[in-house]
Design a protein around this motif. Structure first.
Motif, PDB file in Angstrom:
ATOM      1  N   LEU A   1       8.209  -4.849   0.161  1.00  0.00           N
ATOM      2  CA  LEU A   1       7.568  -5.711  -0.007  1.00  0.00           C
ATOM      3  C   LEU A   1       6.404  -6.035  -1.807  1.00  0.00           C
ATOM      4  O   LEU A   1       6.479  -6.572  -2.380  1.00  0.00           O
ATOM      5  CB  LEU A   1       6.712  -6.982   1.439  1.00  0.00           C
ATOM      6  N   ALA A   2       5.989  -4.931  -0.795  1.00  0.00           N
ATOM      7  CA  ALA A   2       4.139  -4.997  -2.005  1.00  0.00           C
ATOM      8  C   ALA A   2       4.479  -4.692  -3.031  1.00  0.00           C
ATOM      9  O   ALA A   2       4.324  -5.062  -4.435  1.00  0.00           O
ATOM     10  CB  ALA A   2       3.182  -4.377  -1.656  1.00  0.00           C
ATOM     11  N   THR A   3       5.724  -3.768  -3.835  1.00  0.00           N
ATOM     12  CA  THR A   3       6.031  -3.131  -3.793  1.00  0.00           C
ATOM     13  C   THR A   3       6.937  -3.920  -5.467  1.00  0.00           C
ATOM     14  O   THR A   3       7.046  -4.394  -6.611  1.00  0.00           O
ATOM     15  CB  THR A   3       6.935  -1.407  -4.130  1.00  0.00           C
ATOM     16  N   ALA A   4       7.972  -4.697  -4.822  1.00  0.00           N
ATOM     17  CA  ALA A   4       8.413  -5.386  -5.162  1.00  0.00           C
ATOM     18  C   ALA A   4       7.496  -6.930  -5.788  1.00  0.00           C
ATOM     19  O   ALA A   4       8.258  -7.221  -6.352  1.00  0.00           O
ATOM     20  CB  ALA A   4       9.398  -6.461  -4.317  1.00  0.00           C
ATOM     21  N   ASP A   5       7.058  -7.885  -5.242  1.00  0.00           N
ATOM     22  CA  ASP A   5       6.014  -8.305  -5.905  1.00  0.00           C
ATOM     23  C   ASP A   5       5.415  -7.744  -6.679  1.00  0.00           C
ATOM     24  O   ASP A   5       5.317  -8.471  -7.912  1.00  0.00           O
ATOM     25  CB  ASP A   5       4.848  -8.488  -4.404  1.00  0.00           C
ATOM     26  N   ALA A   6       4.959  -6.951  -6.915  1.00  0.00           N
ATOM     27  CA  ALA A   6       4.205  -6.295  -7.539  1.00  0.00           C
ATOM     28  C   ALA A   6       5.115  -5.595  -9.078  1.00  0.00           C
ATOM     29  O   ALA A   6       4.560  -5.139 -10.313  1.00  0.00           O
ATOM     30  CB  ALA A   6       2.891  -5.186  -7.305  1.00  0.00           C
ATOM     31  N   GLY A   7       5.781  -5.131  -8.764  1.00  0.00           N
ATOM     32  CA  GLY A   7       6.835  -4.053  -9.867  1.00  0.00           C
ATOM     33  C   GLY A   7       6.339  -3.098 -10.013  1.00  0.00           C
ATOM     34  O   GLY A   7       7.251  -2.698 -11.161  1.00  0.00           O
ATOM     35  N   SER A   8       5.695  -2.101  -9.367  1.00  0.00           N
ATOM     36  CA  SER A   8       4.830  -0.749  -9.601  1.00  0.00           C
ATOM     37  C   SER A   8       5.273  -0.134  -8.075  1.00  0.00           C
ATOM     38  O   SER A   8       4.394  -1.233  -7.693  1.00  0.00           O
ATOM     39  CB  SER A   8       4.314  -0.861 -10.884  1.00  0.00           C
TER      40      SER A   8
ATOM     41  N   ARG B   1       0.386  -0.458  -9.047  1.00  0.00           N
ATOM     42  CA  ARG B   1       0.584  -1.615  -8.762  1.00  0.00           C
ATOM     43  C   ARG B   1       0.179  -2.031  -6.953  1.00  0.00           C
ATOM     44  O   ARG B   1      -0.638  -2.726  -6.724  1.00  0.00           O
ATOM     45  CB  ARG B   1       0.169  -2.757  -9.519  1.00  0.00           C
ATOM     46  N   ALA B   2       1.800  -1.902  -6.268  1.00  0.00           N
ATOM     47  CA  ALA B   2       1.435  -2.031  -4.969  1.00  0.00           C
ATOM     48  C   ALA B   2       0.394  -1.276  -4.493  1.00  0.00           C
ATOM     49  O   ALA B   2      -0.094  -1.750  -3.105  1.00  0.00           O
ATOM     50  CB  ALA B   2       2.621  -1.503  -4.706  1.00  0.00           C
ATOM     51  N   ALA B   3      -0.211  -0.207  -4.289  1.00  0.00           N
ATOM     52  CA  ALA B   3      -0.464   1.094  -3.782  1.00  0.00           C
ATOM     53  C   ALA B   3      -2.551   0.647  -4.212  1.00  0.00           C
ATOM     54  O   ALA B   3      -2.980   0.879  -3.263  1.00  0.00           O
ATOM     55  CB  ALA B   3      -0.564   2.080  -3.816  1.00  0.00           C
ATOM     56  N   GLU B   4      -2.325  -0.554  -4.881  1.00  0.00           N
ATOM     57  CA  GLU B   4      -3.997  -0.521  -5.354  1.00  0.00           C
ATOM     58  C   GLU B   4      -3.579  -1.699  -4.276  1.00  0.00           C
ATOM     59  O   GLU B   4      -5.259  -2.290  -3.869  1.00  0.00           O
ATOM     60  CB  GLU B   4      -4.295  -0.855  -6.825  1.00  0.00           C
ATOM     61  N   ARG B   5      -2.509  -3.027  -4.036  1.00  0.00           N
ATOM     62  CA  ARG B   5      -2.586  -3.948  -2.970  1.00  0.00           C
ATOM     63  C   ARG B   5      -3.135  -3.233  -1.844  1.00  0.00           C
ATOM     64  O   ARG B   5      -3.524  -4.399  -0.666  1.00  0.00           O
ATOM     65  CB  ARG B   5      -1.699  -5.177  -3.391  1.00  0.00           C
ATOM     66  N   LEU B   6      -2.315  -2.315  -1.393  1.00  0.00           N
ATOM     67  CA  LEU B   6      -2.045  -1.516  -0.011  1.00  0.00           C
ATOM     68  C   LEU B   6      -3.104  -0.491  -0.222  1.00  0.00           C
ATOM     69  O   LEU B   6      -3.228  -0.304   1.333  1.00  0.00           O
ATOM     70  CB  LEU B   6      -1.329  -1.353   0.211  1.00  0.00           C
TER      71      LEU B   6
ATOM     72  N   LEU C   1      -3.233   2.096  -0.787  1.00  0.00           N
ATOM     73  CA  LEU C   1      -3.261   3.547  -0.325  1.00  0.00           C
ATOM     74  C   LEU C   1      -2.779   4.227  -1.843  1.00  0.00           C
ATOM     75  O   LEU C   1      -3.710   3.439  -2.860  1.00  0.00           O
ATOM     76  CB  LEU C   1      -1.967   3.129   0.496  1.00  0.00           C
ATOM     77  N   SER C   2      -2.413   5.650  -1.649  1.00  0.00           N
ATOM     78  CA  SER C   2      -2.270   6.256  -3.109  1.00  0.00           C
ATOM     79  C   SER C   2      -0.496   5.456  -3.251  1.00  0.00           C
ATOM     80  O   SER C   2       0.057   4.955  -2.239  1.00  0.00           O
ATOM     81  CB  SER C   2      -2.267   7.717  -2.725  1.00  0.00           C
ATOM     82  N   SER C   3      -1.015   6.251  -4.983  1.00  0.00           N
ATOM     83  CA  SER C   3       0.926   5.855  -5.204  1.00  0.00           C
ATOM     84  C   SER C   3       1.730   6.452  -4.215  1.00  0.00           C
ATOM     85  O   SER C   3       2.892   6.286  -4.403  1.00  0.00           O
ATOM     86  CB  SER C   3       1.222   5.765  -6.714  1.00  0.00           C
ATOM     87  N   SER C   4       1.400   7.953  -4.611  1.00  0.00           N
ATOM     88  CA  SER C   4       2.626   8.348  -3.545  1.00  0.00           C
ATOM     89  C   SER C   4       2.765   7.905  -2.500  1.00  0.00           C
ATOM     90  O   SER C   4       4.049   8.375  -2.024  1.00  0.00           O
ATOM     91  CB  SER C   4       1.969   9.757  -3.701  1.00  0.00           C
ATOM     92  N   ALA C   5       1.789   8.125  -1.404  1.00  0.00           N
ATOM     93  CA  ALA C   5       2.571   7.210  -0.075  1.00  0.00           C
ATOM     94  C   ALA C   5       3.454   6.054  -0.294  1.00  0.00           C
ATOM     95  O   ALA C   5       4.255   5.554   0.327  1.00  0.00           O
ATOM     96  CB  ALA C   5       0.981   7.067   0.419  1.00  0.00           C
ATOM     97  N   VAL C   6       3.357   5.424  -1.272  1.00  0.00           N
ATOM     98  CA  VAL C   6       3.828   4.058  -1.286  1.00  0.00           C
ATOM     99  C   VAL C   6       5.443   4.843  -1.823  1.00  0.00           C
ATOM    100  O   VAL C   6       6.222   3.714  -0.994  1.00  0.00           O
ATOM    101  CB  VAL C   6       3.709   3.275  -2.115  1.00  0.00           C
TER     102      VAL C   6
END
Length: 300
Positions: free
Chosen positions: A12-19, A22-27, A29-34
């Protein structure tokens, strides 16, 4: 944790953020983990949720359907938690409220501010509009309506708050200059500040008579299509207006506006709380409706 819930938050965070970044920053977490979490979710579901490009992620058709379902399920879980909170005496969660513009600013907002102070977990979203609002299409949980249809839709609940009282009023300075009318004939010789309807015509004045209410078209010095602006014109001493007492209550108390010909005051439109009956058991009604009724009801 159930396998069905794994990966939903990163998705959901990726869908809302578009990448993923940016989803990793919101959560936090690392970009790789997302990215890996979403990939595992796609593998488990057996579908591609995102169409990937070098610039942006875009939901696939399957991803759009899954996104909508996840959002709905999470909202239902939130509503369920809010119901439990309400049973423990604490209003919580989001609630969308539709109100008429002037009445909403002057009467509903103070009530909601008090409720937000009382219930720290309550999160109202308030829409101001004088047009007719469809509660179902616009996902309104509770609405305040001035006036009402002849027959309420069966799917809507309603709670009567009382009826407006319409009075003739003016600023003391205007009356000192022009004199205070003693009857309707004298009133009609004064400068009239009329309320302008949507079609550009002036709303008639209503007079209480023995056999009911008489409507009279008056010649207006000024026609104003906004109730608060009409009050401002009265305060400025431009003439006499017929207004609902909830609009001028504070000015009457301070003496900035005085009532004229009180014997001809008349009832105005009824006020209601309305809500979709299908949501009657959630935080969006129940205790909140009772709280609003207590604060908004018009005394007889």
């Amino acid at each position: 944790m159930s396998d069905h819930l794994k990966g939903i938050s990163p998705f959901l965070a990726t869908a809302d953020a578009g990448s993923f970044t940016r989803a990793a920053e919101r959560l936090h977490l690392s970009s790789s983990a997302v990215s890996k979490s979403v990939a595992r979710l796609e593998e488990r579901l057996g579908v591609i949720l995102f169409e990937r490009s070098t610039r942006r992620l875009k939901l696939s058709s399957a991803g759009q359907a899954y996104y909508a379902t996840c959002k709905r399920v999470l909202q239902e879980l939130s509503d369920a938690e809010n119901v439990l909170a309400e049973q423990q005496g604490e209003l919580a969660g989001t609630v969308r409220i539709g109100v008429p513009a002037s009445y909403g600013r002057m009467r509903v907002m103070p009530a909601l501010i008090a409720l937000c102070d009382k219930y720290q977990q309550l999160q109202p979203s308030i829409a101001f509009s004088d047009r007719f609002v469809d509660l179902f299409e616009e996902r309104i949980d509770i609405a305040v309506r001035i006036g009402a249809p002849g027959n309420w839709p069966a799917a809507l609940g309603q709670m009567h708050l009382g009826d407006e009282r319409l009075i003739f009023c003016a600023a003391p300075a205007y009356l000192a200059r022009r004199g205070t009318p003693q009857d309707i004939a004298q009133l009609e010789q004064h400068d009239c500040i009329a309320y302008g309807r949507g079609d550009g015509t002036a709303a008639p004045w209503l007079f209480a008579e023995e056999n009911g209410v008489e409507r009279r078209v008056v010649t207006a010095r000024l026609t104003v299509g906004d109730a608060e602006a009409q009050t401002a014109a009265v305060l400025a001493g431009l003439g006499i207006a017929q207004q609902a007492t909830w609009l001028v209550q504070e000015h009457l108390a301070s003496g900035a506006i005085v009532e004229v010909l009180p014997g001809f005051a008349t009832p105005g439109l009824p006020l209601y709380l309305a809500w979709p009956l299908a949501r009657q058991l959630t935080i969006k009604t129940g205790t909140l409706l009772q709280e609003l009724k207590q604060r908004l009801s018009i005394a007889d």
